[in-house]
Design a protein around this motif. Structure first.
Motif, PDB file in Angstrom:
ATOM      1  N   ASN A  48      12.425  36.962   5.478  1.00 25.44           N
ATOM      2  CA  ASN A  48      12.922  35.712   4.888  1.00 25.44           C
ATOM      3  C   ASN A  48      11.770  34.805   4.460  1.00 25.44           C
ATOM      4  O   ASN A  48      11.806  34.223   3.368  1.00 25.44           O
ATOM      5  CB  ASN A  48      13.839  34.987   5.874  1.00 25.44           C
ATOM      6  CG  ASN A  48      15.177  35.657   6.000  1.00 25.44           C
ATOM      7  OD1 ASN A  48      15.753  36.136   5.023  1.00 25.44           O
ATOM      8  ND2 ASN A  48      15.685  35.718   7.211  1.00 25.44           N
ATOM      9  N   CYS A  51      10.346  35.868   1.253  1.00 20.55           N
ATOM     10  CA  CYS A  51      11.335  35.889   0.163  1.00 20.55           C
ATOM     11  C   CYS A  51      11.635  37.312  -0.320  1.00 20.55           C
ATOM     12  O   CYS A  51      11.820  37.541  -1.522  1.00 20.55           O
ATOM     13  CB  CYS A  51      10.878  35.015  -0.994  1.00 20.55           C
ATOM     14  SG  CYS A  51      10.637  33.288  -0.545  1.00 20.55           S
ATOM     15  N   GLY A  56      23.013  40.912  -1.742  1.00 21.19           N
ATOM     16  CA  GLY A  56      23.862  39.770  -2.045  1.00 21.19           C
ATOM     17  C   GLY A  56      23.134  38.450  -2.117  1.00 21.19           C
ATOM     18  O   GLY A  56      23.760  37.406  -2.196  1.00 21.19           O
ATOM     19  N   GLY A  57      21.799  38.475  -2.044  1.00 17.02           N
ATOM     20  CA  GLY A  57      21.030  37.242  -2.141  1.00 17.02           C
ATOM     21  C   GLY A  57      21.114  36.363  -0.914  1.00 17.02           C
ATOM     22  O   GLY A  57      20.651  35.229  -0.926  1.00 17.02           O
ATOM     23  N   GLN A  58      21.677  36.877   0.167  1.00 11.19           N
ATOM     24  CA  GLN A  58      21.777  36.086   1.388  1.00 11.19           C
ATOM     25  C   GLN A  58      20.517  36.252   2.230  1.00 11.19           C
ATOM     26  O   GLN A  58      19.741  37.163   1.997  1.00 11.19           O
ATOM     27  CB  GLN A  58      23.019  36.502   2.168  1.00 11.19           C
ATOM     28  CG  GLN A  58      23.227  37.987   2.307  1.00 11.19           C
ATOM     29  CD  GLN A  58      24.618  38.337   2.786  1.00 11.19           C
ATOM     30  OE1 GLN A  58      25.154  37.654   3.638  1.00 11.19           O
ATOM     31  NE2 GLN A  58      25.183  39.392   2.278  1.00 11.19           N
ATOM     32  N   PRO A  59      20.300  35.369   3.193  1.00 12.17           N
ATOM     33  CA  PRO A  59      19.128  35.517   4.056  1.00 12.17           C
ATOM     34  C   PRO A  59      19.285  36.748   4.953  1.00 12.17           C
ATOM     35  O   PRO A  59      20.395  37.120   5.326  1.00 12.17           O
ATOM     36  CB  PRO A  59      19.118  34.245   4.904  1.00 12.17           C
ATOM     37  CG  PRO A  59      20.150  33.351   4.348  1.00 12.17           C
ATOM     38  CD  PRO A  59      21.034  34.148   3.464  1.00 12.17           C
ATOM     39  N   TRP A  60      18.161  37.346   5.296  1.00 10.63           N
ATOM     40  CA  TRP A  60      18.182  38.470   6.224  1.00 10.63           C
ATOM     41  C   TRP A  60      18.612  37.990   7.599  1.00 10.63           C
ATOM     42  O   TRP A  60      18.216  36.923   8.052  1.00 10.63           O
ATOM     43  CB  TRP A  60      16.798  39.091   6.343  1.00 10.63           C
ATOM     44  CG  TRP A  60      16.402  39.911   5.167  1.00 10.63           C
ATOM     45  CD1 TRP A  60      15.529  39.554   4.175  1.00 10.63           C
ATOM     46  CD2 TRP A  60      16.854  41.234   4.846  1.00 10.63           C
ATOM     47  NE1 TRP A  60      15.418  40.579   3.263  1.00 10.63           N
ATOM     48  CE2 TRP A  60      16.218  41.619   3.645  1.00 10.63           C
ATOM     49  CE3 TRP A  60      17.738  42.128   5.448  1.00 10.63           C
ATOM     50  CZ2 TRP A  60      16.431  42.861   3.054  1.00 10.63           C
ATOM     51  CZ3 TRP A  60      17.958  43.354   4.854  1.00 10.63           C
ATOM     52  CH2 TRP A  60      17.312  43.713   3.670  1.00 10.63           C
ATOM     53  N   THR A  61      19.438  38.770   8.258  1.00 10.53           N
ATOM     54  CA  THR A  61      19.810  38.579   9.660  1.00 10.53           C
ATOM     55  C   THR A  61      19.612  39.933  10.342  1.00 10.53           C
ATOM     56  O   THR A  61      19.553  40.964   9.652  1.00 10.53           O
ATOM     57  CB  THR A  61      21.278  38.157   9.817  1.00 10.53           C
ATOM     58  OG1 THR A  61      22.113  39.219   9.339  1.00 10.53           O
ATOM     59  CG2 THR A  61      21.587  36.866   9.054  1.00 10.53           C
ATOM     60  N   LEU A  64      22.464  42.181   9.193  1.00  8.37           N
ATOM     61  CA  LEU A  64      22.320  42.594   7.799  1.00  8.37           C
ATOM     62  C   LEU A  64      21.219  43.638   7.662  1.00  8.37           C
ATOM     63  O   LEU A  64      21.366  44.617   6.922  1.00  8.37           O
ATOM     64  CB  LEU A  64      22.025  41.386   6.904  1.00  8.37           C
ATOM     65  CG  LEU A  64      21.857  41.665   5.415  1.00  8.37           C
ATOM     66  CD1 LEU A  64      23.100  42.345   4.833  1.00  8.37           C
ATOM     67  CD2 LEU A  64      21.557  40.380   4.668  1.00  8.37           C
TER      68      LEU A  64
END
Length: 74
Positions: A48, A51, A56-61, A64
């Motif tokens: 994160n 970048c 899906g353009g969401q932040p890494w978790t 995920l």
């Protein structure tokens, strides 16, 4: 002497060359390991911070990341 194992080539199960996204993600993960980051939380934070695009353009978790590694067959 035993015959060479059929499982020594790490790319033998690959069905295609890595695409640009797979190369970018792989390079970012390698940089994390080289920097001494070996835990999932630290890896996700660094992806994160740098970048690195996630699905899906969401932040890494952590979840995920696990899902994406499963999808990519890693």
């Amino acid at each position: 002497m035993q015959p060479q194992s059929l499982y020594l080539n790490p790319h033998q199960t690959r069905d295609h060359e890595p695409d640009a996204y797979e190369n970018l993600l792989g390079d970012a993960i390698e940089r994390c390991y080289a920097a001494g980051i070996h835990d999932l939380e630290g890896l996700v934070a660094k992806l994160n911070e740098n970048c690195v695009p996630a699905p899906g353009g969401q932040p890494w978790t952590p979840e995920l990341f696990r899902q994406e590694m499963k999808r990519l067959g890693a």
